[in-house]
Design a protein around this motif. Structure first.
Motif, mmCIF file in Angstrom:
data_model
loop_
_atom_site.group_PDB
_atom_site.id
_atom_site.type_symbol
_atom_site.label_atom_id
_atom_site.label_comp_id
_atom_site.label_asym_id
_atom_site.label_seq_id
_atom_site.Cartn_x
_atom_site.Cartn_y
_atom_site.Cartn_z
ATOM 1 N N PHE A 195 0.832 -1.098 0.121
ATOM 2 C CA PHE A 195 0.031 -0.138 0.051
ATOM 3 C C PHE A 195 0.936 1.200 -0.114
ATOM 4 O O PHE A 195 1.944 1.424 0.799
ATOM 5 C CB PHE A 195 -0.917 0.023 1.374
ATOM 6 N N PRO A 251 0.674 5.645 0.106
ATOM 7 C CA PRO A 251 -0.330 6.728 0.254
ATOM 8 C C PRO A 251 -0.575 7.473 -1.398
ATOM 9 O O PRO A 251 -0.110 7.520 -2.047
ATOM 10 C CB PRO A 251 0.487 7.765 1.029
ATOM 11 N N ARG A 252 -1.853 8.016 -1.505
ATOM 12 C CA ARG A 252 -2.159 8.780 -2.635
ATOM 13 C C ARG A 252 -2.223 10.188 -2.121
ATOM 14 O O ARG A 252 -2.381 10.662 -1.073
ATOM 15 C CB ARG A 252 -3.440 8.154 -3.062
ATOM 16 N N GLN A 267 -4.410 9.247 5.947
ATOM 17 C CA GLN A 267 -5.380 8.368 5.146
ATOM 18 C C GLN A 267 -5.038 6.957 5.555
ATOM 19 O O GLN A 267 -4.350 6.511 6.054
ATOM 20 C CB GLN A 267 -4.874 8.532 3.629
ATOM 21 N N ALA A 316 -5.394 3.106 3.888
ATOM 22 C CA ALA A 316 -5.640 2.381 2.652
ATOM 23 C C ALA A 316 -6.217 0.985 3.290
ATOM 24 O O ALA A 316 -5.783 0.318 3.875
ATOM 25 C CB ALA A 316 -4.296 1.942 2.040
ATOM 26 N N ASP A 320 -9.468 0.581 -1.296
ATOM 27 C CA ASP A 320 -10.164 1.847 -1.368
ATOM 28 C C ASP A 320 -9.398 2.783 -0.233
ATOM 29 O O ASP A 320 -8.598 1.992 0.480
ATOM 30 C CB ASP A 320 -11.763 1.726 -0.707
ATOM 31 N N TYR A 321 -9.442 3.999 -0.238
ATOM 32 C CA TYR A 321 -8.629 4.857 0.497
ATOM 33 C C TYR A 321 -9.959 5.717 1.469
ATOM 34 O O TYR A 321 -10.827 6.188 0.728
ATOM 35 C CB TYR A 321 -7.752 5.828 -0.130
ATOM 36 N N GLU A 322 -9.536 5.983 2.572
ATOM 37 C CA GLU A 322 -10.418 6.962 3.297
ATOM 38 C C GLU A 322 -9.337 7.930 3.891
ATOM 39 O O GLU A 322 -8.341 7.870 4.440
ATOM 40 C CB GLU A 322 -10.933 6.217 4.604
#
Length: 149
Positions: A22, A24-25, A49, A51, A56-58
């Motif tokens: 994973f 970070p976006r 954030q 993952a 999905d990302y929150e």
């Protein structure tokens, strides 16, 4: 030729079985809002954030919101968590970070907890600011979260 094709298919299948990595976006200021408090992420230097294991990302505007959300997840749902380092503004792994708390430290939701990539950097922050208490990732779970006023 059939053996070669079978070998390629086997290798591709085995690659899919490995642990998912994973990363970070980037924050999309126009659309990203905090999953917990529904606030726009205006101060990206405090953003966090999660993952999820499903890809999905929150997104979160404050570390306190991220921690609140993670406590609601079932076993295996969290893939990774990321938070911005208070000194470099770079994404760091929440599980590897060192945290500093003081009720007077400003954060978007007034939780007063900042993240640092290393314990040394956190100690320097405390020395420079003249206040703060270091917390580990484990201590965040028992930290008394509350909005400071």
């Amino acid at each position: 030729m059939k053996k070669f094709v079978a070998l390629v298919i086997t290798v591709l299948l085995l690659q899919g079985c490995g642990a998912k990595e994973f990363i970070p976006r980037e924050i999309v200021a126009e659309t990203d809002v905090c999953k917990v408090c529904n606030m726009s992420i205006v101060h990206e230097e405090y953003a966090g954030q999660v993952a999820l294991s499903n890809g999905d990302y929150e997104m979160f505007d404050d570390l306190g919101c991220l921690v609140q959300y993670v406590t609601t997840l079932n076993e295996g749902e969290k893939g990774a968590g990321f938070i911005k380092d208070a000194t470099t503004n770079e994404w760091i792994d929440v599980d590897q970070a060192t945290f500093v708390y003081h009720k007077d430290f400003w954060t978007p939701m007034s939780y007063g907890v900042l993240a640092f990539a290393t314990e040394e950097t956190a100690k320097k922050w405390i020395e420079t600011e003249g206040k703060g208490e270091m917390l580990t990732t484990e201590e965040l779970a028992t930290h008394e979260w509350g909005v400071n006023k």
